[in-house]
Design a protein around this motif. Structure first.
Motif, short mmCIF file in Angstrom:
data_model
loop_
_atom_site.label_atom_id
_atom_site.label_comp_id
_atom_site.label_asym_id
_atom_site.label_seq_id
_atom_site.Cartn_x
_atom_site.Cartn_y
_atom_site.Cartn_z
N PHE A 3 39.86 37.01 42.08
CA PHE A 3 38.93 38.16 42.01
C PHE A 3 38.79 38.83 43.38
N SER A 4 38.56 38.02 44.42
CA SER A 4 38.38 38.58 45.76
C SER A 4 39.67 39.20 46.28
N VAL A 11 36.05 44.48 38.05
CA VAL A 11 34.74 43.84 38.12
C VAL A 11 34.23 43.50 36.72
N SER A 12 34.42 44.43 35.78
CA SER A 12 33.99 44.18 34.40
C SER A 12 34.76 43.03 33.77
N VAL A 20 31.83 36.40 30.95
CA VAL A 20 30.84 35.36 31.23
C VAL A 20 29.47 35.76 30.70
N VAL A 21 29.11 37.04 30.90
CA VAL A 21 27.82 37.53 30.40
C VAL A 21 27.78 37.44 28.87
N TYR A 75 36.96 33.66 32.52
CA TYR A 75 35.74 32.93 32.17
C TYR A 75 35.30 31.97 33.28
N TRP A 76 35.96 32.03 34.41
CA TRP A 76 35.58 31.23 35.60
C TRP A 76 35.52 29.74 35.29
N PHE A 110 35.95 40.44 35.15
CA PHE A 110 35.55 39.14 35.68
C PHE A 110 34.06 38.85 35.49
N THR A 111 33.30 39.80 34.95
CA THR A 111 31.87 39.56 34.75
C THR A 111 31.45 39.62 33.28
N MET A 112 32.00 40.59 32.53
CA MET A 112 31.58 40.77 31.15
C MET A 112 31.85 39.57 30.25
N SER A 137 39.28 31.37 40.22
CA SER A 137 38.84 32.69 39.78
C SER A 137 38.31 33.51 40.95
#
Length: 203
Positions: free
Chosen positions: A32-33, A157-158, A164-165, A21-22, A160-162, A28
């Motif tokens: 992630f990187s 990628v999902s 939050v979205v 959730y950053w 670390f992004t989903m 994060s």
């Protein structure tokens, strides 16, 4: 001890949630990187090569730091000891209780998975087996488009992004998911009504 094992697992779980959730952008971003860099490296080099390069990079850093601290201590005539002394003395071994706990969890998941696969392949429930067949059929197309490593990159990628979205647009997403679920249940209901023996037994 048994009392500390659950608390450690809970802290690890909360730490993972904070990463996804950053909550801490720098932490994060670093994780992630780093994971993406590792996975992209695996697309270009073999696992052995990537592992060897990572080990060499880590050794270069630790050896250089060890030599630097030794020279610094010699020049300043101090005796601070080994620069990694605290890490060398840190307890990293798993206790017998922790090993038993993890082994029990793995055994539970394995048994559950085998029972579910048996249920699907032996068609205990026709609708569930048909759903599983459709999923496998779709995966044949996914496998033709992407290899396992690409799917793993997309999964990271999902991850670390989903979250939050979803957190920012939860109401809209829940609404669309509810509509899709209603449509799917409607189609499944029609299939169950038309196929003999497909209707679930009432519990």
């Amino acid at each position: 001890s048994r009392s500390t094992a659950p608390s450690n697992l809970m802290r690890a779980g909360l730490g993972t949630i904070d990463l996804l959730y950053w909550r801490n952008v720098k932490q994060s971003g670093a994780v992630f990187s780093s994971v993406l860099l590792l996975l992209f490296s695996l697309t270009q080099f073999s696992v052995v090569s990537v592992g060897a390069y990572l080990a060499l990079a880590a050794l270069s850093a630790t050896i250089s730091f060890r030599i630097y601290k030794s020279v610094l201590q010699a020049v300043q005539k101090t005796d601070e000891g080994h620069p990694f002394k605290s890490y060398l003395e840190m307890e990293i071994a798993l206790s017998q209780d922790q090993i038993s706990k993890y082994a029990d969890k793995i055994l539970l998941y394995s048994n559950t998975c085998m029972k579910e696969l048996r249920r699907l392949f032996l068609v205990q429930d026709l609708v569930d087996s048909l759903k599983f067949a459709v999923l496998m059929w779709l995966l044949t197309y996914v496998g033709a488009l992407f290899n396992g490593l690409t799917l793993l990159i997309l999964a990271v990628v999902s991850m670390f992004t989903m979250p939050v979205v979803y957190e920012k647009h939860q109401a809209q997403i829940d609404q669309y998911v509810g509509l899709i679920r209603t449509q799917v249940n409607s189609v499944v209901g029609k299939i169950q009504a038309k196929i003999p023996g497909a209707k679930r037994k009432e519990e």
